[in-house]
Design a protein around this motif. Structure first.
Motif, PDB file in Angstrom:
ATOM      1  N   GLY A 101      10.542 -13.775-109.054  1.00  0.00           N
ATOM      2  CA  GLY A 101       9.105 -13.727-109.255  1.00  0.00           C
ATOM      3  C   GLY A 101       8.441 -15.029-108.848  1.00  0.00           C
ATOM      4  O   GLY A 101       9.089 -16.076-108.786  1.00  0.00           O
ATOM      5  N   SER A 102       7.147 -14.946-108.570  1.00  0.00           N
ATOM      6  CA  SER A 102       6.376 -16.155-108.277  1.00  0.00           C
ATOM      7  C   SER A 102       4.983 -15.995-108.860  1.00  0.00           C
ATOM      8  O   SER A 102       4.475 -14.878-109.009  1.00  0.00           O
ATOM      9  CB  SER A 102       6.306 -16.420-106.772  1.00  0.00           C
ATOM     10  OG  SER A 102       5.645 -15.365-106.118  1.00  0.00           O
ATOM     11  N   LEU A 103       4.385 -17.116-109.215  1.00  0.00           N
ATOM     12  CA  LEU A 103       3.036 -17.132-109.780  1.00  0.00           C
ATOM     13  C   LEU A 103       2.210 -18.153-109.022  1.00  0.00           C
ATOM     14  O   LEU A 103       2.621 -19.309-108.858  1.00  0.00           O
ATOM     15  CB  LEU A 103       3.085 -17.481-111.269  1.00  0.00           C
ATOM     16  CG  LEU A 103       1.735 -17.394-111.977  1.00  0.00           C
ATOM     17  CD1 LEU A 103       1.871 -16.616-113.275  1.00  0.00           C
ATOM     18  CD2 LEU A 103       1.179 -18.771-112.228  1.00  0.00           C
ATOM     19  N   THR A 104       1.055 -17.711-108.513  1.00  0.00           N
ATOM     20  CA  THR A 104       0.180 -18.571-107.726  1.00  0.00           C
ATOM     21  C   THR A 104      -1.227 -18.585-108.303  1.00  0.00           C
ATOM     22  O   THR A 104      -1.605 -17.720-109.092  1.00  0.00           O
ATOM     23  CB  THR A 104       0.099 -18.084-106.261  1.00  0.00           C
ATOM     24  OG1 THR A 104      -0.410 -16.756-106.248  1.00  0.00           O
ATOM     25  CG2 THR A 104       1.447 -18.133-105.574  1.00  0.00           C
ATOM     26  N   ARG A 105      -1.991 -19.577-107.884  1.00  0.00           N
ATOM     27  CA  ARG A 105      -3.417 -19.632-108.206  1.00  0.00           C
ATOM     28  C   ARG A 105      -4.147 -18.889-107.089  1.00  0.00           C
ATOM     29  O   ARG A 105      -3.934 -19.161-105.908  1.00  0.00           O
ATOM     30  CB  ARG A 105      -3.877 -21.081-108.297  1.00  0.00           C
ATOM     31  CG  ARG A 105      -5.334 -21.230-108.683  1.00  0.00           C
ATOM     32  CD  ARG A 105      -5.736 -22.670-108.975  1.00  0.00           C
ATOM     33  NE  ARG A 105      -5.111 -23.633-108.092  1.00  0.00           N
ATOM     34  CZ  ARG A 105      -4.517 -24.766-108.512  1.00  0.00           C
ATOM     35  NH1 ARG A 105      -4.470 -25.061-109.790  1.00  0.00           N
ATOM     36  NH2 ARG A 105      -3.981 -25.599-107.646  1.00  0.00           N
ATOM     37  N   GLU A 106      -5.010 -17.947-107.463  1.00  0.00           N
ATOM     38  CA  GLU A 106      -5.672 -17.113-106.476  1.00  0.00           C
ATOM     39  C   GLU A 106      -6.570 -17.912-105.532  1.00  0.00           C
ATOM     40  O   GLU A 106      -6.615 -17.646-104.337  1.00  0.00           O
ATOM     41  CB  GLU A 106      -6.497 -16.024-107.177  1.00  0.00           C
ATOM     42  CG  GLU A 106      -7.144 -15.054-106.211  1.00  0.00           C
ATOM     43  CD  GLU A 106      -7.894 -13.950-106.920  1.00  0.00           C
ATOM     44  OE1 GLU A 106      -7.695 -12.787-106.540  1.00  0.00           O
ATOM     45  OE2 GLU A 106      -8.674 -14.250-107.843  1.00  0.00           O
ATOM     46  N   SER A 107      -7.282 -18.906-106.053  1.00  0.00           N
ATOM     47  CA  SER A 107      -8.290 -19.616-105.249  1.00  0.00           C
ATOM     48  C   SER A 107      -7.715 -20.334-104.035  1.00  0.00           C
ATOM     49  O   SER A 107      -8.357 -20.390-102.988  1.00  0.00           O
ATOM     50  CB  SER A 107      -9.063 -20.606-106.119  1.00  0.00           C
ATOM     51  OG  SER A 107      -8.193 -21.614-106.617  1.00  0.00           O
ATOM     52  N   ASP A 108      -6.514 -20.880-104.157  1.00  0.00           N
ATOM     53  CA  ASP A 108      -5.949 -21.640-103.032  1.00  0.00           C
ATOM     54  C   ASP A 108      -4.520 -21.255-102.682  1.00  0.00           C
ATOM     55  O   ASP A 108      -3.925 -21.837-101.776  1.00  0.00           O
ATOM     56  CB  ASP A 108      -6.035 -23.145-103.301  1.00  0.00           C
ATOM     57  CG  ASP A 108      -5.264 -23.584-104.530  1.00  0.00           C
ATOM     58  OD1 ASP A 108      -4.585 -22.748-105.172  1.00  0.00           O
ATOM     59  OD2 ASP A 108      -5.348 -24.784-104.877  1.00  0.00           O
ATOM     60  N   GLY A 109      -3.946 -20.273-103.402  1.00  0.00           N
ATOM     61  CA  GLY A 109      -2.586 -19.832-103.116  1.00  0.00           C
ATOM     62  C   GLY A 109      -1.500 -20.790-103.564  1.00  0.00           C
ATOM     63  O   GLY A 109      -0.330 -20.585-103.235  1.00  0.00           O
ATOM     64  N   LYS A 110      -1.865 -21.833-104.298  1.00  0.00           N
ATOM     65  CA  LYS A 110      -0.878 -22.830-104.731  1.00  0.00           C
ATOM     66  C   LYS A 110       0.168 -22.186-105.631  1.00  0.00           C
ATOM     67  O   LYS A 110      -0.145 -21.479-106.582  1.00  0.00           O
ATOM     68  CB  LYS A 110      -1.557 -23.971-105.470  1.00  0.00           C
ATOM     69  CG  LYS A 110      -0.595 -25.093-105.862  1.00  0.00           C
ATOM     70  CD  LYS A 110      -1.339 -26.262-106.474  1.00  0.00           C
ATOM     71  CE  LYS A 110      -0.411 -27.370-106.888  1.00  0.00           C
ATOM     72  NZ  LYS A 110       0.079 -28.151-105.771  1.00  0.00           N
ATOM     73  N   LEU A 111       1.437 -22.448-105.334  1.00  0.00           N
ATOM     74  CA  LEU A 111       2.551 -21.942-106.127  1.00  0.00           C
ATOM     75  C   LEU A 111       2.679 -22.767-107.401  1.00  0.00           C
ATOM     76  O   LEU A 111       2.875 -23.982-107.343  1.00  0.00           O
ATOM     77  CB  LEU A 111       3.842 -22.014-105.310  1.00  0.00           C
ATOM     78  CG  LEU A 111       5.102 -21.461-105.954  1.00  0.00           C
ATOM     79  CD1 LEU A 111       4.969 -19.950-106.214  1.00  0.00           C
ATOM     80  CD2 LEU A 111       6.306 -21.744-105.052  1.00  0.00           C
ATOM     81  N   LEU A 112       2.516 -22.114-108.554  1.00  0.00           N
ATOM     82  CA  LEU A 112       2.576 -22.801-109.844  1.00  0.00           C
ATOM     83  C   LEU A 112       3.912 -22.616-110.557  1.00  0.00           C
ATOM     84  O   LEU A 112       4.318 -23.485-111.332  1.00  0.00           O
ATOM     85  CB  LEU A 112       1.449 -22.321-110.764  1.00  0.00           C
ATOM     86  CG  LEU A 112       0.023 -22.442-110.235  1.00  0.00           C
ATOM     87  CD1 LEU A 112      -0.972 -21.987-111.293  1.00  0.00           C
ATOM     88  CD2 LEU A 112      -0.271 -23.858-109.773  1.00  0.00           C
ATOM     89  N   ALA A 113       4.592 -21.493-110.315  1.00  0.00           N
ATOM     90  CA  ALA A 113       5.863 -21.241-110.984  1.00  0.00           C
ATOM     91  C   ALA A 113       6.668 -20.206-110.216  1.00  0.00           C
ATOM     92  O   ALA A 113       6.113 -19.354-109.524  1.00  0.00           O
ATOM     93  CB  ALA A 113       5.623 -20.748-112.411  1.00  0.00           C
ATOM     94  N   THR A 114       7.982 -20.309-110.364  1.00  0.00           N
ATOM     95  CA  THR A 114       8.893 -19.302-109.836  1.00  0.00           C
ATOM     96  C   THR A 114       9.791 -18.850-110.983  1.00  0.00           C
ATOM     97  O   THR A 114       9.917 -19.553-111.999  1.00  0.00           O
ATOM     98  CB  THR A 114       9.773 -19.839-108.689  1.00  0.00           C
ATOM     99  OG1 THR A 114      10.565 -20.922-109.171  1.00  0.00           O
ATOM    100  CG2 THR A 114       8.915 -20.292-107.510  1.00  0.00           C
TER     101      THR A 114
END
Length: 133
Positions: A101-114
């Motif tokens: 799994g991966s979790l990103t911030r929608e506004s800039d696509g930054k990867l916050l967690a895997t």
């Protein structure tokens, strides 16, 4: 098409299934003491999308329950961010599923967690089919 199982915990926390992605727009009650988004919300989102993705591959008389979940936090989310979690089933066996799994911030696509997880494939406790919306 929305195929996620209805889950009161996710509804209570504003976690929504949206075409194979789990999303949540964060609010003050999602924050930790440092002002970032609490790791519990992030891990819950990853768990929800990973388990939900497995369920999409199963017949309605089966469900997936988390056996192991490892989350790697890479960057902080902030209040007001819309977070998106997605998952890929790497192996689906008769009794276990291995998922990334991966979790990103929608506004800039930054990867916050895997995350990586193992989900046990179980028989649903009732004869009723899985509740889907």
């Amino acid at each position: 098409m929305n195929e996620a199982m209805v889950a009161p915990f996710r509804t209570h926390n504003g976690i929504v299934w949206d075409d194979g992605v789990v999303r949540c727009t964060t609010r003050e009650h999602h924050a930790n003491v440092a002002g970032g988004i609490h790791g519990g919300l992030i891990s819950s989102m990853l768990d929800a999308v990973m388990g939900g993705t497995v369920i999409l591959h199963l017949p309605s008389h089966q469900a997936a329950v988390t056996s192991s979940l490892t989350v790697n936090y890479l960057a902080a989310g902030r209040i007001g961010d819309t977070l998106l979690a997605s998952a890929t089933v790497r192996r689906l066996g008769r009794t276990l599923a291995h998922v990334d799994g991966s979790l990103t911030r929608e506004s800039d696509g930054k990867l916050l967690a895997t995350a990586t997880g193992v989900f046990a494939i179980v028989r649903r406790p009732t004869a009723e089919p899985l509740v889907r919306h």
